[in-house]
Design an enzyme around this catalytic site. Sequence first.
Site, mmCIF file in Angstrom:
data_model
loop_
_atom_site.group_PDB
_atom_site.id
_atom_site.type_symbol
_atom_site.label_atom_id
_atom_site.label_comp_id
_atom_site.label_asym_id
_atom_site.label_seq_id
_atom_site.Cartn_x
_atom_site.Cartn_y
_atom_site.Cartn_z
ATOM 1 N N TYR A 40 -24.821 -43.719 10.381
ATOM 2 C CA TYR A 40 -23.601 -43.425 11.126
ATOM 3 C C TYR A 40 -23.967 -42.818 12.487
ATOM 4 C CZ TYR A 40 -21.430 -43.744 6.463
ATOM 5 O OH TYR A 40 -21.024 -44.156 5.226
ATOM 6 N N ASN A 61 -12.707 -51.579 7.543
ATOM 7 C CA ASN A 61 -13.314 -52.909 7.467
ATOM 8 C C ASN A 61 -12.574 -53.730 6.420
ATOM 9 O OD1 ASN A 61 -14.936 -55.170 7.234
ATOM 10 N ND2 ASN A 61 -16.736 -54.058 6.528
ATOM 11 N N CYS A 69 -20.626 -53.146 5.684
ATOM 12 C CA CYS A 69 -20.550 -51.709 5.937
ATOM 13 C C CYS A 69 -21.334 -50.901 4.904
ATOM 14 C CB CYS A 69 -19.105 -51.246 6.032
ATOM 15 S SG CYS A 69 -18.096 -51.645 4.617
ATOM 16 N N HIS A 70 -21.701 -51.509 3.778
ATOM 17 C CA HIS A 70 -22.530 -50.807 2.797
ATOM 18 C C HIS A 70 -23.927 -50.512 3.352
ATOM 19 C CE1 HIS A 70 -23.450 -55.082 2.183
ATOM 20 N NE2 HIS A 70 -24.669 -54.670 1.849
ATOM 21 N N GLU A 97 -30.107 -55.813 -2.463
ATOM 22 C CA GLU A 97 -30.659 -56.227 -1.166
ATOM 23 C C GLU A 97 -32.047 -55.645 -0.916
ATOM 24 O OE1 GLU A 97 -27.779 -55.238 1.841
ATOM 25 O OE2 GLU A 97 -26.479 -56.909 1.261
#
Length: 124
Positions: A40, A61, A69-70, A97
Amino acid sequence: MLVVTVNHGNLKVRPARFDDICEAVLMLVSLIPIGKVSSYSDIGRLLGAHPRLVAQCLMRNENPVVIPCHRVVHKNGGLGGYSFGGAMIKAKILRIEEALGDSDKLGVPKNAFFRLGELLGSAR
């Protein structure tokens, strides 16, 4: 942050509104590759905005599949919130991921951080 528009050769400059900042936040977030995260704070620094404003934009979002956004976390590696199911869902997605690795710890390792400023050639 300023917004510059050109309409029929006329240049117009105005202070950015909340929606403008959110649009910029979402565009930056879409640049974070799979397996990496940004903070952030890093996004806020690039835009001259407070990290909490970045978080507010991410809460709005509407398409988290396209705009990931994760992949935005606290600068210390803490996950932060996630409007689409909470921090545990965020952790599961980041683990898939490979941004979290296999540990049970919910922090993101430093090598998973992606510096958007370097990608954009920013000295900020």
